[in-house]
Design a protein around this motif. Structure first.
Motif, PDB file in Angstrom:
ATOM      1  N   LEU A 290      -4.611 -38.057  84.342  1.00  0.00           N
ATOM      2  CA  LEU A 290      -4.533 -39.494  84.100  1.00  0.00           C
ATOM      3  C   LEU A 290      -5.673 -39.894  83.188  1.00  0.00           C
ATOM      4  O   LEU A 290      -6.837 -39.829  83.565  1.00  0.00           O
ATOM      5  CB  LEU A 290      -4.621 -40.263  85.425  1.00  0.00           C
ATOM      6  N   ALA A 291      -5.328 -40.272  81.949  1.00  0.00           N
ATOM      7  CA  ALA A 291      -6.313 -40.794  81.003  1.00  0.00           C
ATOM      8  C   ALA A 291      -6.346 -42.308  81.163  1.00  0.00           C
ATOM      9  O   ALA A 291      -5.335 -42.982  80.942  1.00  0.00           O
ATOM     10  CB  ALA A 291      -5.935 -40.417  79.573  1.00  0.00           C
ATOM     11  N   ARG A 292      -7.489 -42.835  81.557  1.00  0.00           N
ATOM     12  CA  ARG A 292      -7.617 -44.277  81.793  1.00  0.00           C
ATOM     13  C   ARG A 292      -8.098 -44.948  80.507  1.00  0.00           C
ATOM     14  O   ARG A 292      -9.285 -44.960  80.209  1.00  0.00           O
ATOM     15  CB  ARG A 292      -8.578 -44.542  82.954  1.00  0.00           C
ATOM     16  N   LEU A 293      -7.168 -45.516  79.772  1.00  0.00           N
ATOM     17  CA  LEU A 293      -7.512 -46.250  78.562  1.00  0.00           C
ATOM     18  C   LEU A 293      -8.061 -47.618  78.951  1.00  0.00           C
ATOM     19  O   LEU A 293      -7.619 -48.218  79.935  1.00  0.00           O
ATOM     20  CB  LEU A 293      -6.290 -46.427  77.659  1.00  0.00           C
ATOM     21  N   GLU A 294      -9.038 -48.129  78.167  1.00  0.00           N
ATOM     22  CA  GLU A 294      -9.592 -49.443  78.481  1.00  0.00           C
ATOM     23  C   GLU A 294      -8.544 -50.533  78.290  1.00  0.00           C
ATOM     24  O   GLU A 294      -8.627 -51.599  78.907  1.00  0.00           O
ATOM     25  CB  GLU A 294     -10.825 -49.738  77.633  1.00  0.00           C
ATOM     26  N   ARG A 295      -7.546 -50.269  77.495  1.00  0.00           N
ATOM     27  CA  ARG A 295      -6.406 -51.168  77.347  1.00  0.00           C
ATOM     28  C   ARG A 295      -5.292 -50.407  76.669  1.00  0.00           C
ATOM     29  O   ARG A 295      -5.532 -49.402  75.999  1.00  0.00           O
ATOM     30  CB  ARG A 295      -6.762 -52.419  76.537  1.00  0.00           C
ATOM     31  N   MET A 296      -4.063 -50.862  76.846  1.00  0.00           N
ATOM     32  CA  MET A 296      -2.950 -50.262  76.136  1.00  0.00           C
ATOM     33  C   MET A 296      -2.781 -50.953  74.779  1.00  0.00           C
ATOM     34  O   MET A 296      -3.083 -52.149  74.650  1.00  0.00           O
ATOM     35  CB  MET A 296      -1.655 -50.406  76.945  1.00  0.00           C
ATOM     36  N   PRO A 297      -2.340 -50.219  73.762  1.00  0.00           N
ATOM     37  CA  PRO A 297      -2.129 -50.860  72.453  1.00  0.00           C
ATOM     38  C   PRO A 297      -1.126 -52.004  72.565  1.00  0.00           C
ATOM     39  O   PRO A 297      -0.152 -51.921  73.308  1.00  0.00           O
ATOM     40  CB  PRO A 297      -1.560 -49.712  71.599  1.00  0.00           C
ATOM     41  N   ASP A 298      -1.387 -53.068  71.830  1.00  0.00           N
ATOM     42  CA  ASP A 298      -0.483 -54.218  71.834  1.00  0.00           C
ATOM     43  C   ASP A 298       0.679 -54.030  70.867  1.00  0.00           C
ATOM     44  O   ASP A 298       1.752 -54.614  71.059  1.00  0.00           O
ATOM     45  CB  ASP A 298      -1.248 -55.497  71.458  1.00  0.00           C
ATOM     46  N   ARG A 299       0.490 -53.234  69.839  1.00  0.00           N
ATOM     47  CA  ARG A 299       1.537 -53.046  68.828  1.00  0.00           C
ATOM     48  C   ARG A 299       2.453 -51.896  69.227  1.00  0.00           C
ATOM     49  O   ARG A 299       1.979 -50.818  69.608  1.00  0.00           O
ATOM     50  CB  ARG A 299       0.911 -52.776  67.468  1.00  0.00           C
ATOM     51  N   PRO A 300       3.775 -52.090  69.132  1.00  0.00           N
ATOM     52  CA  PRO A 300       4.712 -51.065  69.582  1.00  0.00           C
ATOM     53  C   PRO A 300       4.494 -49.698  68.951  1.00  0.00           C
ATOM     54  O   PRO A 300       4.521 -48.672  69.655  1.00  0.00           O
ATOM     55  CB  PRO A 300       6.077 -51.652  69.198  1.00  0.00           C
TER      56      PRO A 300
END
Length: 349
Positions: free
Chosen positions: A84-94
């Motif tokens: 599980l890679a915990r990204l600080e946020r998911m990308p907003d652009r598809p």
């Protein structure tokens, strides 16, 4: 993540192992020992460790692609059901989300291709093989299986994130998430049914993870939608007392006893956030030292004009976030509690 501990840092991310991973190694070793003795147990444990090295490489594929879009990956955790890679946020652009999702399986494709070019063909048997050639062939096969399994469109698995990214090109992001989550949960129910029929405990855990994680992300997307017309400034606390890094702890303790403020921003002479310190930490350290000695210096700030939805990306792991004005000086701060109150007000409308 609780029950996990760090084993080092690599490429800017902390690598962690969950305690239950050792239960998997114990189970694999014991099962193999009963069939083929000590040699089989050692071979199978080494194979599982090699497999999970490939899983970690897979997660770093996500992390490095996310870094290209300015997204940090604070940590990568090794679990019995994968990584599980915990990204600080998911990308907003598809297209960014699609690229990040595909980067992980692509690493497994590269590993499988390298083993193939080295002369090892896929193996039809993955158990109790002790020769180096059989070991490498089995590892090649498992990497192919990892690619195929991860690309199942069961959100939030990689294939599900690709599906959400594609849907988000044509639909609002919340609606795309809803479709992806429901499709993923249908797969989760199928996984669970097969796990009960076959006795595959790990697949049952995967099914549970897919179902619950999908619900969690859908809830977060609904929260973002509720905050879509608000800024970080709308959620910040404006009336507060701040402390200086050089202030004596004893003086700050007197202030804490007469205040109902539970966390204090620490502001430097330049007016910028230097840290946060909780009231309890001040009282525990009462008797000597400076605020700089007891404050949490690993803090972050967001501009007050930033969309309020960004708070959901960063507040989960932090007690408070500073809020800055156009000059970069601290004008307020947001706590988990103040953000939750804003969400409740929006939910009651």
């Amino acid at each position: 993540m609780s029950w996990s501990f760090p084993i080092g840092r690599l490429l800017g991310s902390e690598v962690r192992i969950h305690a239950t991973f050792f239960l998997l190694l114990l189970w694999v070793g014991a099962s193999a020992w009963g069939i083929g003795g000590a040699g089989a147990a050692l071979s199978n444990i080494l194979f599982v460790m090699a497999l999970f090295a490939c899983v970690v490489a897979h997660e770093f594929g996500h992390a490095l692609m996310a870094r290209r879009f300015g997204i940090r990956t604070p940590d990568i955790t090794l679990l019995p059901i994968g990584g599980l890679a915990r990204l600080e946020r998911m990308p907003d652009r598809p297209f960014q989300e699609i690229a990040v999702a595909l980067a992980g399986p692509l690493v497994n494709v590269v590993i499988a291709a390298a083993l193939w070019l080295a002369g090892f063909g896929p193996s039809t048997s993955l158990a109790l093989e002790t020769s180096a050639g059989a070991f490498a062939s089995a590892l090649l096969s498992v990497n192919i299986l990892l690619v195929l399994f991860n690309m199942i469109p069961a959100f939030p698995m990689d294939g599900g994130r690709v599906l959400r990214g594609v849907l988000a090109i044509f639909l609002p992001r919340l609606r795309a998430t809803l479709f992806a989550v429901r499709i993923g949960q249908a797969f989760a129910l199928a996984f669970a049914a097969y796990a009960l029929w076959s006795g595959n405990f790990l697949l049952g855990l995967v099914a549970l993870f897919v179902f619950l994680a999908g619900n969690a992300e859908l809830g977060q997307m609904k929260s973002r939608a509720a905050l879509s017309d608000l800024s970080v400034g709308d959620a910040m606390l404006r009336d507060f007392t701040h402390l200086s890094p050089d202030a004596p702890v004893s003086a700050a303790a007197e202030l804490v006893r007469s205040s109902d403020q539970s966390i204090f921003p620490v502001v430097g002479r330049d007016g910028k956030l230097a840290g946060f310190v909780e009231a309890d930490a001040i009282l525990e350290a009462d008797g000597g030292g400076r605020i700089a000695d007891v404050m949490e210096a690993d803090v972050m700030s967001l501009p007050m004009s930033r969309p309020a939805g960004h708070l959901l990306d960063v507040l989960g792991e932090r007690h408070a976030i500073g809020v800055t004005g156009p000059s970069g000086r601290l004008v307020g701060y947001v706590t988990q509690g103040s953000a939750a109150r804003l969400l409740r007000r929006r939910a009651s409308r």
